[in-house]
Every structure is written in C-alpha cells, then in structure tokens.
Write a protein that holds these residues in place. Structure first.
Motif, PDB file in Angstrom:
ATOM      1  N   HIS A 241     -51.256 -16.854  33.188  1.00 34.10           N
ATOM      2  CA  HIS A 241     -50.368 -15.822  33.345  1.00 34.10           C
ATOM      3  C   HIS A 241     -51.059 -14.459  33.740  1.00 34.10           C
ATOM      4  CE1 HIS A 241     -46.674 -13.145  32.462  1.00 34.10           C
ATOM      5  NE2 HIS A 241     -46.043 -14.372  32.469  1.00 34.10           N
ATOM      6  N   ALA A 242     -50.262 -13.394  34.309  1.00 35.88           N
ATOM      7  CA  ALA A 242     -51.001 -12.352  34.848  1.00 35.88           C
ATOM      8  C   ALA A 242     -51.142 -11.285  33.316  1.00 35.88           C
ATOM      9  CB  ALA A 242     -50.109 -11.551  35.640  1.00 35.88           C
ATOM     10  N   VAL A 243     -50.410 -11.453  32.407  1.00 32.60           N
ATOM     11  CA  VAL A 243     -50.589 -10.678  31.090  1.00 32.60           C
ATOM     12  C   VAL A 243     -51.916 -11.224  30.545  1.00 32.60           C
ATOM     13  CG1 VAL A 243     -49.694 -10.492  28.914  1.00 32.60           C
ATOM     14  CG2 VAL A 243     -48.106 -10.697  30.683  1.00 32.60           C
ATOM     15  N   LEU A 244     -52.647 -12.171  30.699  1.00 33.69           N
ATOM     16  CA  LEU A 244     -53.844 -12.591  29.984  1.00 33.69           C
ATOM     17  C   LEU A 244     -54.693 -11.707  30.449  1.00 33.69           C
ATOM     18  CD1 LEU A 244     -55.579 -14.297  28.229  1.00 33.69           C
ATOM     19  CD2 LEU A 244     -55.731 -15.998  30.232  1.00 33.69           C
ATOM     20  N   LYS A 245     -54.767 -11.599  31.964  1.00 35.48           N
ATOM     21  CA  LYS A 245     -55.955 -10.626  32.524  1.00 35.48           C
ATOM     22  C   LYS A 245     -55.478  -9.215  32.074  1.00 35.48           C
ATOM     23  CE  LYS A 245     -57.626  -9.416  37.018  1.00 35.48           C
ATOM     24  NZ  LYS A 245     -57.529  -8.230  37.309  1.00 35.48           N
ATOM     25  N   GLN A 246     -54.502  -8.841  31.920  1.00 28.78           N
ATOM     26  CA  GLN A 246     -54.068  -7.521  31.741  1.00 28.78           C
ATOM     27  C   GLN A 246     -54.782  -7.304  30.178  1.00 28.78           C
ATOM     28  OE1 GLN A 246     -49.677  -6.993  32.226  1.00 28.78           O
ATOM     29  NE2 GLN A 246     -50.094  -7.139  34.320  1.00 28.78           N
ATOM     30  N   LEU A 247     -54.309  -8.061  29.352  1.00 32.17           N
ATOM     31  CA  LEU A 247     -54.691  -8.045  27.978  1.00 32.17           C
ATOM     32  C   LEU A 247     -56.218  -8.013  27.825  1.00 32.17           C
ATOM     33  CD1 LEU A 247     -51.981 -10.057  26.035  1.00 32.17           C
ATOM     34  CD2 LEU A 247     -52.357  -7.395  26.288  1.00 32.17           C
ATOM     35  N   ARG A 248     -56.940  -8.852  28.510  1.00 34.55           N
ATOM     36  CA  ARG A 248     -58.412  -9.035  28.296  1.00 34.55           C
ATOM     37  C   ARG A 248     -59.108  -7.683  28.890  1.00 34.55           C
ATOM     38  NH1 ARG A 248     -59.508 -15.526  29.742  1.00 34.55           N
ATOM     39  NH2 ARG A 248     -59.605 -16.180  27.635  1.00 34.55           N
ATOM     40  N   GLU A 249     -58.493  -6.995  30.081  1.00 33.14           N
ATOM     41  CA  GLU A 249     -59.053  -5.908  30.629  1.00 33.14           C
ATOM     42  C   GLU A 249     -58.698  -4.547  29.611  1.00 33.14           C
ATOM     43  OE1 GLU A 249     -57.093  -5.557  34.616  1.00 33.14           O
ATOM     44  OE2 GLU A 249     -58.572  -6.983  35.149  1.00 33.14           O
ATOM     45  N   LEU A 250     -57.358  -4.547  28.915  1.00 36.65           N
ATOM     46  CA  LEU A 250     -57.247  -3.846  28.098  1.00 36.65           C
ATOM     47  C   LEU A 250     -58.016  -3.600  26.934  1.00 36.65           C
ATOM     48  CD1 LEU A 250     -55.024  -1.269  27.443  1.00 36.65           C
ATOM     49  CD2 LEU A 250     -53.800  -3.249  26.242  1.00 36.65           C
ATOM     50  N   TYR A 251     -58.335  -4.895  26.540  1.00 34.74           N
ATOM     51  CA  TYR A 251     -59.299  -5.117  25.243  1.00 34.74           C
ATOM     52  C   TYR A 251     -60.702  -4.671  25.751  1.00 34.74           C
ATOM     53  CZ  TYR A 251     -61.530  -7.216  20.918  1.00 34.74           C
ATOM     54  OH  TYR A 251     -62.010  -7.603  19.794  1.00 34.74           O
ATOM     55  N   ALA A 252     -61.319  -5.122  26.905  1.00 37.43           N
ATOM     56  CA  ALA A 252     -62.633  -5.000  27.264  1.00 37.43           C
ATOM     57  C   ALA A 252     -62.910  -3.353  27.392  1.00 37.43           C
ATOM     58  CB  ALA A 252     -62.724  -5.440  28.488  1.00 37.43           C
ATOM     59  N   ASP A 253     -61.640  -2.485  27.618  1.00 38.66           N
ATOM     60  CA  ASP A 253     -61.889  -1.157  27.798  1.00 38.66           C
ATOM     61  C   ASP A 253     -62.015  -0.299  26.589  1.00 38.66           C
ATOM     62  OD1 ASP A 253     -62.058  -1.245  30.637  1.00 38.66           O
ATOM     63  OD2 ASP A 253     -59.781  -0.925  30.850  1.00 38.66           O
ATOM     64  N   ILE A 254     -61.653  -0.960  25.364  1.00 41.60           N
ATOM     65  CA  ILE A 254     -61.458  -0.432  24.209  1.00 41.60           C
ATOM     66  C   ILE A 254     -63.123   0.175  23.763  1.00 41.60           C
ATOM     67  CG2 ILE A 254     -61.087  -0.791  21.624  1.00 41.60           C
ATOM     68  CD1 ILE A 254     -58.779  -2.581  22.422  1.00 41.60           C
ATOM     69  N   PRO A 255     -63.302   1.481  23.428  1.00 38.12           N
ATOM     70  CA  PRO A 255     -64.809   1.707  23.095  1.00 38.12           C
ATOM     71  C   PRO A 255     -65.253   0.941  22.000  1.00 38.12           C
ATOM     72  CG  PRO A 255     -63.502   3.534  23.667  1.00 38.12           C
ATOM     73  CD  PRO A 255     -62.415   2.522  23.384  1.00 38.12           C
ATOM     74  N   ALA A 256     -66.294   0.459  21.927  1.00 41.38           N
ATOM     75  CA  ALA A 256     -67.128  -0.175  20.746  1.00 41.38           C
ATOM     76  C   ALA A 256     -67.762   0.825  19.905  1.00 41.38           C
ATOM     77  CB  ALA A 256     -67.950  -1.208  21.137  1.00 41.38           C
ATOM     78  N   GLU A 257     -68.053   0.703  18.527  1.00 35.89           N
ATOM     79  CA  GLU A 257     -68.665   1.580  17.625  1.00 35.89           C
ATOM     80  C   GLU A 257     -70.037   1.155  17.373  1.00 35.89           C
ATOM     81  OE1 GLU A 257     -66.036   2.920  14.364  1.00 35.89           O
ATOM     82  OE2 GLU A 257     -64.559   1.145  15.193  1.00 35.89           O
ATOM     83  N   GLN A 258     -70.916   2.037  17.262  1.00 37.89           N
ATOM     84  CA  GLN A 258     -72.216   1.845  16.950  1.00 37.89           C
ATOM     85  C   GLN A 258     -72.409   1.369  15.396  1.00 37.89           C
ATOM     86  OE1 GLN A 258     -74.921   1.656  19.327  1.00 37.89           O
ATOM     87  NE2 GLN A 258     -75.943   0.554  17.831  1.00 37.89           N
ATOM     88  N   ILE A 259     -72.978   0.267  15.409  1.00 34.05           N
ATOM     89  CA  ILE A 259     -73.427  -0.187  13.606  1.00 34.05           C
ATOM     90  C   ILE A 259     -74.354   0.635  13.140  1.00 34.05           C
ATOM     91  CG2 ILE A 259     -73.992  -1.968  12.277  1.00 34.05           C
ATOM     92  CD1 ILE A 259     -73.234  -3.964  14.478  1.00 34.05           C
TER      93      ILE A 259
END
Length: 259
Positions: A241-259
């Motif tokens: 489903h197109a939503v899967l690609k959208q959610l994965r892209e949205l999640y991938a764009d979330i900035p990660a924090e340095q440990i």
C-alpha cells in the motif's frame, strides 16, 4: 554484555532467570545515533521509579550504551535492561539498587517482511510498562508460530484489539490512520510517527469485526521500524500500500539523537 559498564558475573546474571523482575527498552542505533533516544531514556526513568521506587541516572545509562557500542556494527540493536541482581524471591520487597545491563545484537540491513498474525485473548500485566515478565506474551507467540503464523495480536476480554506481542499495531481506513484504543505499551516508533504526522491522532475501540473495513495494517517497533501486516487470522490486506512507503519515508526523516 555489560552490567554497569563491566562484564557481569554469573551470579549477577542469574537473577534475570530466577527472579525475573525488571524493565527494559530496545533501540536501533545507527552510527551512534538513535531516533527517539530521549523517549527511550524517559521510559527507563519512569519505569524504574514505578518498579523500584528509585531514580535512574540517565546520563550514566547513555554512557553505558555508548561504551557497549564500541567495536559494534554501524547498525546495532542495543537493549537496556534495568534490574537489581541483589533481589530474590524472598527479598523482593527490599530497597532496590537498580543495575543497568546493556546487550547488543546485529540489526537487519533489509526491510522486514510482512507479518501474519493470529488473534488471541491476552493482556500483559502492567501493560503500560515495558517489563521483562514476558512469559505470557511469548507463550502466545509460540502458539501462533506453531500454528503457522509469525506473531500474535492481543485481544482484551471484551474483544477489543490492543497490541502485538512486542509491537504496536496501526490501521488505515479511508486514508487515515486509526490506532486501537486500549491499555497498551506506548511504543517509541508509534510516538515518533504521531509527532511527525500532519494529522490529528485518532484512536477508537476496534474489534476483529472492524478489520474488513481497513485498507492497510502495519506494525511499529523500534528495532524494525514500520512493517506491513499481511493478515490477522483469515483477514488479509495488500502489503504494498502507498501508505507504507509514506510512513517509512516519514520515519526515516525523523532526526536521530547522538547517544
């Protein structure tokens, strides 16, 4: 495996098997960074207070995780388990001195495949806490896997949907995301998605009778991200489903924090 930054002794580790009282969080680390790191640390601090009546030094936890990741692969799943090896079945009511156990495992480098779920009536004890008492959940997962499924979807006593054994579940209906309204563990990935989505968070009580109206179903988990659900019992959905690609892209764009 490191306990408070050093290799544990057998006596220290055996408390996990013999007493099995504690809590944890698991996170995907990528080049020393974690999406939702602050949320993971807040979870650890909150659950430590709930289970041990003690405060947790979050900065020290970060140091332990950072140390455990030395010489590990760029993509590694780190699990932080908080427990007191000095407590046993007879002394569980004593004042606690929580220890921090960090274990690591290699993370998959490919997108996880779709899940086939079996519905089962079960509710985790203290469902809002990510505790290490997983017997019931794993028993349900084992039954599901022995019957040809990948995992289990928990149903409350009234038949409403709550969560997957170690993941949250989300549904897409009429183009919008619907989360089941229930007492469950608030997942880090689910929380990050809700913060990033440009739409109001919507939840409602859902039962198996509501499944035919769903266009797409997905699971969220900090170690695997967003994973399509192919079926629940005999209800099935497309996994591309197109939503899967959208959610994965949205999640991938979330900035990660340095440990």
């Amino acid at each position: 495996m490191q306990l408070n930054g050093v290799p544990p002794t057998m006596d220290q580790v055996k408390a996990l098997a013999l007493t099995n009282y504690g809590h944890f969080t698991s996170m995907l680390t990528e080049d020393g960074r974690v999406r939702g790191l602050s949320l993971h640390l807040q979870r650890l601090a909150r659950d430590c207070r709930l289970l041990f009546d003690a405060d947790l030094d979050i900065d020290q936890v970060r140091n332990y995780v950072r140390q455990a990741l030395v010489d590990q692969a760029p993509r590694t799943v780190a699990r932080v388990t908080v427990y007191d090896p000095g407590l046993d079945l007879g002394t569980i009511g004593s004042d606690a001195a929580p220890h921090v156990l960090v274990t690591t495992r290699a993370a998959s480098t490919s997108d996880p495949g779709p899940l086939r779920l079996q519905a089962a009536a079960y509710r985790r004890e203290m469902a809002a806490v990510k505790h290490i008492g997983l017997f019931g959940a794993l028993r349900c997962r084992r039954t599901a896997q022995r019957e040809g499924f990948d995992d289990v979807l928990f149903l409350n006593q009234d038949g409403t949907i709550s969560e997957i054994a170690t993941s949250n579940i989300g549904f897409v209906r009429d183009g919008s995301i619907v989360w089941p309204r229930s007492e469950w563990l608030t997942g880090i990935t689910m929380t990050l998605l809700n913060q990033a989505l440009d739409e109001p968070i919507h939840s409602e009580p859902l039962t198996l009778k509501d499944l035919p109206a769903m266009e797409f179903v997905f699971a969220t988990n900090a170690a695997t991200g967003i994973r399509p659900v192919a079926s629940v019992d005999d209800h099935s959905w497309p996994v591309d489903h197109a939503v899967l690609k959208q959610l994965r892209e949205l999640y991938a764009d979330i900035p990660a924090e340095q440990i």
